[in-house]
Design a protein around this motif. Structure first.
Motif, PDB file in Angstrom:
ATOM      1  N   ASN A 156      -0.974   7.229  24.247  1.00  0.00           N
ATOM      2  CA  ASN A 156      -0.476   6.779  22.955  1.00  0.00           C
ATOM      3  C   ASN A 156      -1.196   5.501  22.553  1.00  0.00           C
ATOM      4  O   ASN A 156      -0.831   4.412  22.969  1.00  0.00           O
ATOM      5  CB  ASN A 156       1.041   6.531  23.026  1.00  0.00           C
ATOM      6  N   GLY A 157      -2.234   5.631  21.740  1.00  0.00           N
ATOM      7  CA  GLY A 157      -3.092   4.503  21.409  1.00  0.00           C
ATOM      8  C   GLY A 157      -2.383   3.367  20.696  1.00  0.00           C
ATOM      9  O   GLY A 157      -2.606   2.209  20.994  1.00  0.00           O
ATOM     10  N   LEU A 158      -1.522   3.659  19.720  1.00  0.00           N
ATOM     11  CA  LEU A 158      -0.871   2.601  18.979  1.00  0.00           C
ATOM     12  C   LEU A 158       0.069   1.808  19.866  1.00  0.00           C
ATOM     13  O   LEU A 158       0.150   0.584  19.772  1.00  0.00           O
ATOM     14  CB  LEU A 158      -0.098   3.210  17.805  1.00  0.00           C
ATOM     15  N   ASN A 159       0.763   2.490  20.761  1.00  0.00           N
ATOM     16  CA  ASN A 159       1.632   1.769  21.692  1.00  0.00           C
ATOM     17  C   ASN A 159       0.815   0.915  22.648  1.00  0.00           C
ATOM     18  O   ASN A 159       1.228  -0.180  23.039  1.00  0.00           O
ATOM     19  CB  ASN A 159       2.506   2.747  22.472  1.00  0.00           C
ATOM     20  N   ASP A 160      -0.360   1.421  23.066  1.00  0.00           N
ATOM     21  CA  ASP A 160      -1.225   0.622  23.923  1.00  0.00           C
ATOM     22  C   ASP A 160      -1.618  -0.676  23.223  1.00  0.00           C
ATOM     23  O   ASP A 160      -1.629  -1.752  23.813  1.00  0.00           O
ATOM     24  CB  ASP A 160      -2.498   1.405  24.286  1.00  0.00           C
ATOM     25  N   PHE A 161      -1.950  -0.570  21.928  1.00  0.00           N
ATOM     26  CA  PHE A 161      -2.312  -1.766  21.173  1.00  0.00           C
ATOM     27  C   PHE A 161      -1.149  -2.755  21.151  1.00  0.00           C
ATOM     28  O   PHE A 161      -1.327  -3.954  21.372  1.00  0.00           O
ATOM     29  CB  PHE A 161      -2.701  -1.372  19.752  1.00  0.00           C
ATOM     30  N   ALA A 162       0.050  -2.253  20.886  1.00  0.00           N
ATOM     31  CA  ALA A 162       1.216  -3.126  20.818  1.00  0.00           C
ATOM     32  C   ALA A 162       1.492  -3.780  22.167  1.00  0.00           C
ATOM     33  O   ALA A 162       1.855  -4.952  22.240  1.00  0.00           O
ATOM     34  CB  ALA A 162       2.438  -2.340  20.343  1.00  0.00           C
ATOM     35  N   ASN A 163       1.306  -3.035  23.241  1.00  0.00           N
ATOM     36  CA  ASN A 163       1.582  -3.581  24.567  1.00  0.00           C
ATOM     37  C   ASN A 163       0.630  -4.709  24.937  1.00  0.00           C
ATOM     38  O   ASN A 163       0.952  -5.563  25.766  1.00  0.00           O
ATOM     39  CB  ASN A 163       1.500  -2.468  25.616  1.00  0.00           C
ATOM     40  N   PHE A 164      -0.554  -4.735  24.336  1.00  0.00           N
ATOM     41  CA  PHE A 164      -1.524  -5.784  24.626  1.00  0.00           C
ATOM     42  C   PHE A 164      -1.539  -6.856  23.534  1.00  0.00           C
ATOM     43  O   PHE A 164      -2.470  -7.638  23.450  1.00  0.00           O
ATOM     44  CB  PHE A 164      -2.935  -5.186  24.759  1.00  0.00           C
ATOM     45  N   MET A 165      -0.515  -6.908  22.695  1.00  0.00           N
ATOM     46  CA  MET A 165      -0.479  -7.847  21.578  1.00  0.00           C
ATOM     47  C   MET A 165      -0.384  -9.282  22.071  1.00  0.00           C
ATOM     48  O   MET A 165       0.561  -9.636  22.784  1.00  0.00           O
ATOM     49  CB  MET A 165       0.720  -7.538  20.671  1.00  0.00           C
ATOM     50  N   PRO A 166      -1.323 -10.146  21.694  1.00  0.00           N
ATOM     51  CA  PRO A 166      -1.236 -11.558  22.094  1.00  0.00           C
ATOM     52  C   PRO A 166      -0.152 -12.275  21.314  1.00  0.00           C
ATOM     53  O   PRO A 166       0.247 -11.853  20.213  1.00  0.00           O
ATOM     54  CB  PRO A 166      -2.621 -12.103  21.743  1.00  0.00           C
ATOM     55  N   LEU A 167       0.327 -13.405  21.850  1.00  0.00           N
ATOM     56  CA  LEU A 167       1.409 -14.149  21.224  1.00  0.00           C
ATOM     57  C   LEU A 167       1.013 -14.632  19.831  1.00  0.00           C
ATOM     58  O   LEU A 167       1.825 -14.594  18.899  1.00  0.00           O
ATOM     59  CB  LEU A 167       1.814 -15.339  22.100  1.00  0.00           C
ATOM     60  N   GLY A 168      -0.233 -15.079  19.682  1.00  0.00           N
ATOM     61  CA  GLY A 168      -0.670 -15.576  18.379  1.00  0.00           C
ATOM     62  C   GLY A 168      -0.576 -14.510  17.304  1.00  0.00           C
ATOM     63  O   GLY A 168      -0.121 -14.776  16.180  1.00  0.00           O
TER      64      GLY A 168
END
Length: 319
Positions: free
Chosen positions: A74-86
Motif C-alpha cells: 500500500n504505497g500511500l500508507n507507506d508514505f504516511a508511515n514515513f511522514m516527517p514531523l515537519g
C-alpha cells in the motif's frame, strides 16, 4: 501544500497494486480526470522520483513497453508511515487555516493523510510541536453542518469540476433588494477577501458581464451538468485590476451629482477623504471625494441609487 506534492499524492492513489499495472499514459489520463493537467513526461518523472525515494515500494515492469507501474504494498500508507514531523506540522497548519480553499472532493482524498499527520504530531511528544499547536491561533470555522458550509462547498466544487450551477442571487434593483433565480451561473474564479469570499462569474448566456458576487449573496446552489464557458482572454488578475476588487485598491477621485438634495441626503456620511459639496445648478449639488474603491464605498453607491449620478471616473460609470 505544493502542487507537486498534491499531484504525487493523487498519482499514488491512482497506481494499482500488483498484479494490476497502469502505464504512464494511462496514469496521465487518471490525473486529468482529477482536474490535474500535466504532460506525459511530467508523469514519468514523478513516477521515477517516487520509485527512487524508496518509500512507496513503487515498481515498474520493464519486460514490455510501455512499462506498467504498480505498488508491491500500500504505497500511500507507506508514505504516511514515513511522514516527517515537519511535514506533519505543515499539513496540520494548512488544514486548520486554509482547508476551505480546496473543493470537498480533494479534502476527502486528503483526510487519511491529515489523520496521519495528527498522529505523527501526537506520537512525537515534541515540545516544539506542542508549543506551536498551542500558540498558533486558528481561524474560526463555522459549524460543519451549517447551510453556509454546504453553499460554499458546492460553489467551490462547481469551479473545480468546471460545471455551471443554478442559484438564487441577491440583487439590488432600483433601490429594492430582491432574490432572483439564475439557472446557468458560470463560475470563473474565487477571490478571498477580508470581508468575505467573492465569486467571479457570469449569470446568463445572454449577459456576458462578469460579476463579483459575495458568497453571502448566493443561496440554494445546485450543480448542473452544463460545462463552464470560459470567456476569451479572461484573467482573474486583470479583472481584479480593472474592477478594483483588491483589498487595497487605488484611491480614485469621485465626482457625483445629487439631484433635489434634502437635509437627510446632505447629512449622509460621504465616504472618503476630504469630501466636498458645491452647488451644481438650481436643482442639484456636486459631491467630490478622494476614496478607495472598497466594498463599503460600493454599498454607499448602492444605497444612494437613484439619488446620485456618477460623473467621474469613467471606469466607475461603466461598472
Amino acid at each position: 501544500m505544493s502542487k507537486k506534492l498534491l499531484r504525487q499524492l493523487t498519482l499514488a492513489r491512482r497506481v494499482p497494486y500488483r498484479p494490476y499495472k497502469l502505464t504512464a499514459r494511462q496514469l496521465q489520463v487518471k490525473l486529468e480526470e482529477e482536474g490535474i493537467q500535466v504532460s506525459l513526461r511530467t508523469v514519468q518523472r514523478d513516477l521515477e522520483e517516487m520509485s527512487g525515494m524508496g518509500l512507496f515500494d513503487l515498481t515498474s515492469d520493464d519486460r514490455s513497453k510501455p512499462h506498467g507501474w504498480c505498488f508491491e504494498r500500500n504505497g500511500l500508507n507507506d508514505f504516511a508511515n514515513f511522514m516527517p514531523l515537519g511535514l506533519a506540522m505543515a499539513l496540520k497548519t494548512w488544514n486548520d487555516q486554509a482547508a476551505d480553499l480546496l473543493p470537498a472532493s480533494v479534502l476527502t482524498e486528503l483526510n487519511p493523510i491529515i489523520d496521519k499527520a495528527n498522529q505523527v504530531i501526537g506520537d512525537s511528544q515534541s515540545e516544539l510541536a506542542s508549543r506551536w499547536t498551542e500558540n498558533v491561533v486558528r481561524l474560526p470555522k463555522p459549524f460543519a453542518g451549517s447551510p453556509d458550509i454546504r453553499r460554499a462547498t458546492t460553489i467551490r466544487d462547481a469551479l473545480w469540476r468546471g460545471r455551471k450551477f443554478s442559484a438564487e442571487i441577491k440583487r439590488v434593483i432600483k433601490g429594492r433588494t430582491v432574490w432572483l433565480r439564475y439557472e446557468q451561473v458560470n463560475p470563473l474564479g474565487i477571490v478571498a477577501r477580508k470581508d468575505g469570499t467573492m465569486l467571479l462569474c457570469t449569470v446568463s448566456d445572454m449577459d456576458p458581464k462578469i460579476y463579483g458576487i459575495s458568497f453571502e449573496n448566493i443561496k440554494e446552489v445546485e450543480l448542473t451538468s452544463l460545462p463552464v464557458m470560459q470567456p476569451r482572454e479572461f484573467s482573474v488578475n486583470k479583472l481584479l485590476r480593472e474592477k478594483g476588487y483588491h483589498e487595497e485598491s487605488d484611491t480614485i477621485h469621485f465626482v457625483g451629482r445629487i439631484t433635489n438634495p434634502n437635509r437627510a441626503i446632505i447629512e449622509t456620511a460621504i465616504p472618503g477623504h476630504n469630501p466636498r459639496l458645491t452647488r451644481y445648478d438650481k436643482q442639484s449639488m456636486m459631491v467630490e471625494t478622494e476614496v478607495k474603491d472598497t466594498p463599503e464605498f460600493r454599498r454607499w453607491l448602492t444605497d444612494m441609487a437613484g439619488k446620485v449620478e456618477i460623473l467621474a471616473p469613467e471606469s466607475l460609470k461603466n461598472s
